[in-house]
Structures are given as C-alpha cells and as structure tokens.
Motif scaffolding. Structure first.
Motif, PDB file in Angstrom:
ATOM      1  N   LEU A   1      61.350  51.109 140.007  1.00  0.00           N
ATOM      2  CA  LEU A   1      59.975  50.750 138.782  1.00  0.00           C
ATOM      3  C   LEU A   1      59.299  51.459 138.952  1.00  0.00           C
ATOM      4  O   LEU A   1      58.625  52.640 139.306  1.00  0.00           O
ATOM      5  CB  LEU A   1      59.759  49.014 139.466  1.00  0.00           C
TER       6      LEU A   1
ATOM      7  N   ARG B   1      52.050  50.347 138.589  1.00  0.00           N
ATOM      8  CA  ARG B   1      51.620  50.098 137.086  1.00  0.00           C
ATOM      9  C   ARG B   1      50.584  50.543 138.283  1.00  0.00           C
ATOM     10  O   ARG B   1      50.008  49.809 139.519  1.00  0.00           O
ATOM     11  CB  ARG B   1      52.089  48.845 136.570  1.00  0.00           C
TER      12      ARG B   1
ATOM     13  N   ASP C   1      48.547  47.689 137.071  1.00  0.00           N
ATOM     14  CA  ASP C   1      47.867  46.678 137.264  1.00  0.00           C
ATOM     15  C   ASP C   1      48.248  46.243 139.098  1.00  0.00           C
ATOM     16  O   ASP C   1      47.162  45.694 139.834  1.00  0.00           O
ATOM     17  CB  ASP C   1      49.131  45.374 136.846  1.00  0.00           C
TER      18      ASP C   1
ATOM     19  N   ASN D   1      55.630  42.483 145.404  1.00  0.00           N
ATOM     20  CA  ASN D   1      55.322  43.053 143.705  1.00  0.00           C
ATOM     21  C   ASN D   1      57.131  42.451 143.030  1.00  0.00           C
ATOM     22  O   ASN D   1      57.711  43.646 142.608  1.00  0.00           O
ATOM     23  CB  ASN D   1      55.000  44.127 143.359  1.00  0.00           C
ATOM     24  N   PRO D   2      57.616  41.379 143.369  1.00  0.00           N
ATOM     25  CA  PRO D   2      58.576  41.146 143.408  1.00  0.00           C
ATOM     26  C   PRO D   2      59.003  41.458 141.714  1.00  0.00           C
ATOM     27  O   PRO D   2      57.904  41.412 140.434  1.00  0.00           O
ATOM     28  CB  PRO D   2      59.216  39.393 143.348  1.00  0.00           C
ATOM     29  N   PRO D   3      60.447  40.940 140.917  1.00  0.00           N
ATOM     30  CA  PRO D   3      60.329  41.122 139.483  1.00  0.00           C
ATOM     31  C   PRO D   3      60.099  39.744 139.334  1.00  0.00           C
ATOM     32  O   PRO D   3      60.425  38.227 139.350  1.00  0.00           O
ATOM     33  CB  PRO D   3      62.274  41.273 139.926  1.00  0.00           C
ATOM     34  N   TYR D   4      59.689  39.852 138.112  1.00  0.00           N
ATOM     35  CA  TYR D   4      59.051  38.536 137.568  1.00  0.00           C
ATOM     36  C   TYR D   4      58.591  38.277 135.809  1.00  0.00           C
ATOM     37  O   TYR D   4      58.413  36.850 135.783  1.00  0.00           O
ATOM     38  CB  TYR D   4      57.887  38.036 138.115  1.00  0.00           C
ATOM     39  N   VAL D   5      60.171  38.831 135.176  1.00  0.00           N
ATOM     40  CA  VAL D   5      59.908  38.890 134.158  1.00  0.00           C
ATOM     41  C   VAL D   5      60.943  37.559 133.875  1.00  0.00           C
ATOM     42  O   VAL D   5      62.105  37.462 134.725  1.00  0.00           O
ATOM     43  CB  VAL D   5      60.636  40.525 133.138  1.00  0.00           C
TER      44      VAL D   5
ATOM     45  N   HIS E   1      60.514  41.238 126.181  1.00  0.00           N
ATOM     46  CA  HIS E   1      59.282  42.847 126.715  1.00  0.00           C
ATOM     47  C   HIS E   1      60.611  43.291 127.210  1.00  0.00           C
ATOM     48  O   HIS E   1      60.652  44.254 127.361  1.00  0.00           O
ATOM     49  CB  HIS E   1      58.908  41.580 127.499  1.00  0.00           C
TER      50      HIS E   1
ATOM     51  N   LEU F   1      61.376  47.358 128.868  1.00  0.00           N
ATOM     52  CA  LEU F   1      61.637  48.442 129.804  1.00  0.00           C
ATOM     53  C   LEU F   1      63.021  48.814 130.556  1.00  0.00           C
ATOM     54  O   LEU F   1      63.531  48.789 131.418  1.00  0.00           O
ATOM     55  CB  LEU F   1      61.045  47.156 130.341  1.00  0.00           C
TER      56      LEU F   1
ATOM     57  N   ALA G   1      64.844  44.889 139.818  1.00  0.00           N
ATOM     58  CA  ALA G   1      63.171  45.182 139.913  1.00  0.00           C
ATOM     59  C   ALA G   1      62.114  44.364 138.606  1.00  0.00           C
ATOM     60  O   ALA G   1      60.868  44.111 138.852  1.00  0.00           O
ATOM     61  CB  ALA G   1      62.612  45.706 139.545  1.00  0.00           C
ATOM     62  N   LEU G   2      62.908  43.545 137.726  1.00  0.00           N
ATOM     63  CA  LEU G   2      61.997  43.137 137.124  1.00  0.00           C
ATOM     64  C   LEU G   2      62.458  41.902 136.469  1.00  0.00           C
ATOM     65  O   LEU G   2      61.518  40.592 136.080  1.00  0.00           O
ATOM     66  CB  LEU G   2      62.212  44.008 135.465  1.00  0.00           C
TER      67      LEU G   2
ATOM     68  N   GLU H   1      51.556  39.063 143.127  1.00  0.00           N
ATOM     69  CA  GLU H   1      51.482  40.211 141.883  1.00  0.00           C
ATOM     70  C   GLU H   1      52.731  38.764 141.339  1.00  0.00           C
ATOM     71  O   GLU H   1      54.090  38.400 141.371  1.00  0.00           O
ATOM     72  CB  GLU H   1      51.742  41.481 141.550  1.00  0.00           C
TER      73      GLU H   1
HETATM   74  N1  GLN Z   1      54.043  44.846 134.891  1.00  0.00           N
HETATM   75  C1  GLN Z   1      55.515  45.090 134.666  1.00  0.00           C
HETATM   76  C2  GLN Z   1      56.080  45.115 133.295  1.00  0.00           C
HETATM   77  O1  GLN Z   1      55.931  43.789 133.216  1.00  0.00           O
HETATM   78  C3  GLN Z   1      56.885  44.111 135.540  1.00  0.00           C
HETATM   79  C4  GLN Z   1      57.197  44.298 137.004  1.00  0.00           C
HETATM   80  C5  GLN Z   1      57.740  43.154 137.825  1.00  0.00           C
HETATM   81  O2  GLN Z   1      58.875  42.641 137.380  1.00  0.00           O
HETATM   82  N2  GLN Z   1      57.448  43.677 138.984  1.00  0.00           N
HETATM   83  O3  GLN Z   1      55.501  46.138 132.745  1.00  0.00           O
END
Ligand code: GLN
Length: 275
Positions: A88, A91, A93, A181-185, A191, A195, A202-203, A233
């Motif tokens: 990834l 970012r 953030d 900062n794990p995947p979190y989507v 969205h 990406l 990773a997402l 995160e």
């Molecule tokens: N911040 C990323 C995005 O939404 C997602 C990163 C993540 O899943 N760790 O663009």
C-alpha cells in the motif's frame, strides 16, 4: 515540445498539474523538489525520447496508477520510502498513528514495539528513526511486502527486525507497544474501485471492514506487558466501533485521535491488567 507543452498535453489526458510536474521531473532525472526550477524553465525543450517516456507515464497515471508506484517512492514522516505494487502507498493519515506512538515512547525509550502488517515498513521505520533505542519489529504476512520493507530499512540504515506472520499468530513475545494500520475497508465498499492498483490484501477486511481489527484486538492482550499500548488505524466511520472492541477486550484509557483532515482515524488503549 517544451516543458510547458508537455504539461499541457498531460492536462489534456486529465492529469493534475502537480502530478504532471512530478512526472516531468522524474523523466528528467531531477529531484521532485525541483518544481520551481521546472517553472523557471518551461520554455526548455523536452527531447523526443523523454517526450515518449513522459507520455507513457502519463497514461499510467491517467488510468489511476498511484504516482508513488510510477516514480517508485513516497515520502512518509520525512522518510523516503521505495514502494511498488506489493505494498500500500503510505498515506499522510497514518502519520497520526506514528505521532501517537512517539507520544507514548519517551525519547530514550528502549521499549519493544511491533508494527503489524508493515507493508512498506512506513510505521516501523518512522518509529525507529525517532526512537533509535527502541527495539522495533515489523511483521507482515506477505513475503513481497517484507522484501520492500527490508530494502527500505537497509537504504535508510534503520535497524528494524522483520518477521513473516499473520498478525500476532505465530508469536509468544510481549511488547510495550503494538501498532497497526491493518486493512479496514469493507469488502463491498465502492471506494475500493479507486484503489484497484494497490494490494487488496492491504485494504479489504471482511463485510464490515473490521475483520482484522477484531483479530488484533483479540490477540493483543496476551502480547502486551502490563501498561503496554495497542494503537490501531481504522476507517473514517469506525472509531466508535473500534473503541467498543477495545473496551470489551478489557483495555483501559481507550481513546481516538484525529488525522490531519480532522477525522477520528486511530483508536487505542492501554493494557492495565496482569497477564
Ligand atoms: N487509508 C486507506 C484508504 O482508504 C485504507 C488503508 C487501509 O485499509 N489500511 O485509502
């Protein structure tokens, strides 16, 4: 074709001006900090071979490939990190998470820290850079990511140790600080389409995006010393859910921090129990 004409041709492909300027500098082999130089030389000719190279890079950018993959690096917390499609793109953030970690660790801290799902190594390397006495470990499930992160550590001369594992699964170690900062989507999140060039692993994290955060929160207590911290995160709308997961797992001093856009972007807690 002059530099100005090259930039105009990129704009016609839909590229943002900043991106086209950085791509011209890239084909010229000049540092990305040379934008003022570029503006002062906008009547200079771009040689035909470089025009062609520039056009190909613009086409990659126009179909959504991250600029960082095209130029091969990204700046994070003052570090220049090599990145490619195995990781990834770091970012801004995520600098919130690093700042929180640095607030927890005193300057001379020899604390043990682990970064789970390190990707390019961004978080682990930024912490090691600013807390050189800390023992920083970086974990990733992917061999490709570990290769990228290891090369970054070497290039920056930062002594981080690397381990291939899924979260804390294969470890018995205890840490003073666990960051991730794990995947979190969420898997169905529209969205994700924007990406598509970055690794899905990773997402995306299950139907609600919290699958991996739940795993980490569940594993963390048996891998923290008493008084140790877990910082995560998460997505723009997940702070309340992550605080609830941390509280339910027995963490104290549960709180969230906002990113540079003012969004609650990280949540964390302290492990105050014995064992
Ligand atoms: N911040 C990323 C995005 O939404 C997602 C990163 C993540 O899943 N760790 O663009």
């Amino acid at each position: 074709m002059t530099f100005a004409q090259a930039l105009a041709s990129a704009a016609a492909l839909g590229l943002e001006r900043l991106d086209s300027q950085l791509l011209v500098l890239h084909v010229l082999g000049r540092p990305q900090t040379d934008r003022a130089w570029l503006l002062a030389h906008d009547a200079d000719p771009l040689e035909p071979a470089l025009q062609e190279a520039f056009r190909l890079l613009c086409e990659r950018r126009a179909i959504g490939e991250p600029l960082a993959y095209i130029v091969g690096h990204k700046e994070f917390f003052g570090l220049r990190l090599a990145v490619d499609e195995r990781v990834l793109v770091p970012r801004p953030d995520t600098e919130t998470l690093v700042e929180w970690a640095l607030d927890i660790l005193p300057v001379q801290s020899a604390a043990s820290v682990v970064d789970l799902g390190t990707g390019s190594g961004a978080i682990a390397l930024a912490i090691k850079k600013h807390r050189p006495a800390a023992q920083v470990e970086a974990v990733d499930a992917g061999a490709g990511a570990l290769a990228v992160a290891g090369a970054n550590a070497q290039a920056l001369g930062l002594g981080v140790t690397f381990r291939q594992a899924s979260w804390l699964g294969a470890s018995e170690a205890r840490y003073d600080l666990i960051v991730s900062n794990p995947p979190y989507v969420a898997e169905g999140d529209p969205h994700l389409a924007a990406l598509a060039h970055e690794p899905l692993s990773a997402l995306a994290a299950g139907a609600d995006g919290l699958r991996d955060i739940r795993t980490i929160v569940r594993q963390a207590p048996s891998h923290l010393v008493r008084g140790g911290w877990l910082l995560l995160e998460h997505g723009f709308d997940q702070a309340e859910a992550v605080r609830a997961l941390l509280a339910a797992a027995g963490f104290g001093r549960v709180a969230s921090r906002r990113d540079i856009q003012g969004i609650e972007r990280c949540s964390g807690g302290q492990w105050l129990e014995l064992g």
